[in-house]
Design an enzyme around this catalytic site. Sequence first.
Site, PDB file in Angstrom:
ATOM      1  N   LYS A  42      14.463  33.031  37.957  1.00  0.00           N
ATOM      2  CA  LYS A  42      14.487  31.638  38.284  1.00  0.00           C
ATOM      3  C   LYS A  42      14.451  30.772  37.029  1.00  0.00           C
ATOM      4  O   LYS A  42      14.870  29.635  37.043  1.00  0.00           O
ATOM      5  CB  LYS A  42      13.293  31.269  39.164  1.00  0.00           C
ATOM      6  CG  LYS A  42      13.255  31.953  40.496  1.00  0.00           C
ATOM      7  CD  LYS A  42      12.012  31.517  41.265  1.00  0.00           C
ATOM      8  CE  LYS A  42      11.859  32.333  42.511  1.00  0.00           C
ATOM      9  NZ  LYS A  42      10.599  32.035  43.196  1.00  0.00           N
ATOM     10  N   GLY A  43      13.925  31.316  35.967  1.00  0.00           N
ATOM     11  CA  GLY A  43      13.618  30.537  34.784  1.00  0.00           C
ATOM     12  C   GLY A  43      14.766  29.791  34.138  1.00  0.00           C
ATOM     13  O   GLY A  43      14.577  28.719  33.586  1.00  0.00           O
ATOM     14  N   GLU A  98      19.618  32.982  29.763  1.00  0.00           N
ATOM     15  CA  GLU A  98      18.221  33.314  30.024  1.00  0.00           C
ATOM     16  C   GLU A  98      17.310  32.228  29.474  1.00  0.00           C
ATOM     17  O   GLU A  98      17.655  31.572  28.485  1.00  0.00           O
ATOM     18  CB  GLU A  98      17.914  34.669  29.362  1.00  0.00           C
ATOM     19  CG  GLU A  98      16.507  35.165  29.522  1.00  0.00           C
ATOM     20  CD  GLU A  98      16.103  35.481  30.944  1.00  0.00           C
ATOM     21  OE1 GLU A  98      15.974  34.531  31.757  1.00  0.00           O
ATOM     22  OE2 GLU A  98      15.875  36.663  31.253  1.00  0.00           O
ATOM     23  N   ASP A  99      16.164  32.048  30.108  1.00  0.00           N
ATOM     24  CA  ASP A  99      15.212  31.063  29.613  1.00  0.00           C
ATOM     25  C   ASP A  99      14.530  31.547  28.340  1.00  0.00           C
ATOM     26  O   ASP A  99      14.428  30.822  27.367  1.00  0.00           O
ATOM     27  CB  ASP A  99      14.178  30.669  30.678  1.00  0.00           C
ATOM     28  CG  ASP A  99      13.380  31.840  31.237  1.00  0.00           C
ATOM     29  OD1 ASP A  99      13.705  33.009  30.941  1.00  0.00           O
ATOM     30  OD2 ASP A  99      12.429  31.577  32.001  1.00  0.00           O
ATOM     31  N   ASP A 102      11.839  37.781  25.420  1.00  0.00           N
ATOM     32  CA  ASP A 102      10.490  38.098  24.949  1.00  0.00           C
ATOM     33  C   ASP A 102      10.451  39.558  24.492  1.00  0.00           C
ATOM     34  O   ASP A 102      10.779  39.852  23.350  1.00  0.00           O
ATOM     35  CB  ASP A 102       9.509  37.812  26.084  1.00  0.00           C
ATOM     36  CG  ASP A 102       8.063  37.797  25.663  1.00  0.00           C
ATOM     37  OD1 ASP A 102       7.773  37.955  24.461  1.00  0.00           O
ATOM     38  OD2 ASP A 102       7.188  37.628  26.533  1.00  0.00           O
ATOM     39  N   LYS A 130      11.802  34.630  21.438  1.00  0.00           N
ATOM     40  CA  LYS A 130      10.438  34.866  20.955  1.00  0.00           C
ATOM     41  C   LYS A 130      10.306  36.338  20.593  1.00  0.00           C
ATOM     42  O   LYS A 130      10.233  37.193  21.456  1.00  0.00           O
ATOM     43  CB  LYS A 130       9.429  34.474  22.029  1.00  0.00           C
ATOM     44  CG  LYS A 130       7.991  34.543  21.561  1.00  0.00           C
ATOM     45  CD  LYS A 130       7.049  33.935  22.560  1.00  0.00           C
ATOM     46  CE  LYS A 130       6.616  34.948  23.564  1.00  0.00           C
ATOM     47  NZ  LYS A 130       5.543  34.513  24.446  1.00  0.00           N
ATOM     48  N   PHE A 151       2.343  31.241  24.524  1.00  0.00           N
ATOM     49  CA  PHE A 151       2.749  31.272  25.924  1.00  0.00           C
ATOM     50  C   PHE A 151       3.363  29.922  26.255  1.00  0.00           C
ATOM     51  O   PHE A 151       2.731  28.887  26.089  1.00  0.00           O
ATOM     52  CB  PHE A 151       1.560  31.578  26.839  1.00  0.00           C
ATOM     53  CG  PHE A 151       2.002  32.052  28.170  1.00  0.00           C
ATOM     54  CD1 PHE A 151       2.301  33.384  28.378  1.00  0.00           C
ATOM     55  CD2 PHE A 151       2.162  31.160  29.216  1.00  0.00           C
ATOM     56  CE1 PHE A 151       2.753  33.826  29.609  1.00  0.00           C
ATOM     57  CE2 PHE A 151       2.616  31.595  30.448  1.00  0.00           C
ATOM     58  CZ  PHE A 151       2.907  32.932  30.644  1.00  0.00           C
ATOM     59  N   ASP A 158       7.928  29.335  33.443  1.00  0.00           N
ATOM     60  CA  ASP A 158       6.766  29.227  34.319  1.00  0.00           C
ATOM     61  C   ASP A 158       5.658  30.189  33.933  1.00  0.00           C
ATOM     62  O   ASP A 158       5.849  31.098  33.130  1.00  0.00           O
ATOM     63  CB  ASP A 158       7.172  29.525  35.764  1.00  0.00           C
ATOM     64  CG  ASP A 158       7.355  31.009  36.021  1.00  0.00           C
ATOM     65  OD1 ASP A 158       6.692  31.538  36.928  1.00  0.00           O
ATOM     66  OD2 ASP A 158       8.156  31.660  35.313  1.00  0.00           O
ATOM     67  N   ARG A 164       7.369  24.918  36.071  1.00  0.00           N
ATOM     68  CA  ARG A 164       8.813  24.858  35.831  1.00  0.00           C
ATOM     69  C   ARG A 164       9.319  23.421  35.788  1.00  0.00           C
ATOM     70  O   ARG A 164      10.284  23.118  35.112  1.00  0.00           O
ATOM     71  CB  ARG A 164       9.585  25.580  36.939  1.00  0.00           C
ATOM     72  CG  ARG A 164       9.448  27.055  36.956  1.00  0.00           C
ATOM     73  CD  ARG A 164      10.436  27.656  37.979  1.00  0.00           C
ATOM     74  NE  ARG A 164      10.041  28.973  38.397  1.00  0.00           N
ATOM     75  CZ  ARG A 164      10.266  30.075  37.709  1.00  0.00           C
ATOM     76  NH1 ARG A 164      10.873  30.005  36.555  1.00  0.00           N
ATOM     77  NH2 ARG A 164       9.883  31.246  38.161  1.00  0.00           N
TER      78      ARG A 164
END
Length: 177
Positions: A42-43, A98-99, A102, A130, A151, A158, A164
């Site tokens: 969803k990001g 992609e958001d 990681d 990141k 974070f 989110d 969000r």
Amino acid sequence: MNRERKSILYDKERIDRRVKELAKIISRDYEGRDLLLVGILKGAFIFLADLSRSLSIPHSLDFARLASYGSQAQSSGIIEIRKDIEMPLEGKDVILVEDIVDTGTTLAFFQKKILQRNPRSVKICALIDKKERREVECNAHYVGFSVERGFIVGYGLDFNEKYRYLPDIYIIDESTL
């Protein structure tokens, strides 16, 4: 976000400028090609919408939903495709949007799955790269912002399905979550 300690990392205006810069580069790189943007739900939905509207070239959109986090702040390590891409990929240039990259585990897994469908090319566009917790080599070709640690929430990112909606991107002190 009343009790959480937070600090603004990128404000809405800076995000908007960077998304437009990325769109200009992508538009130049894919001029005259059959481009498909795949938003990872969803990001990435807010980032994808803004990126798509900023592109100056024709393109198609599709979505995939992958899960590896659940309600934890750390990846479970198990990747699940909850919604797959519906459009045919053969011969297309695909950008996975992609958001945040990681650990890299989820995107590396999905990129391998996409390559099995014979696209012309597959690249990654990430709002946030990141590398602090990178476990698998997974390089984004188009990056909005590189972040060393922290974070991050807001602008589609989110924690446990919260935050969000925030128009800016914040770093939250994880000890207050």
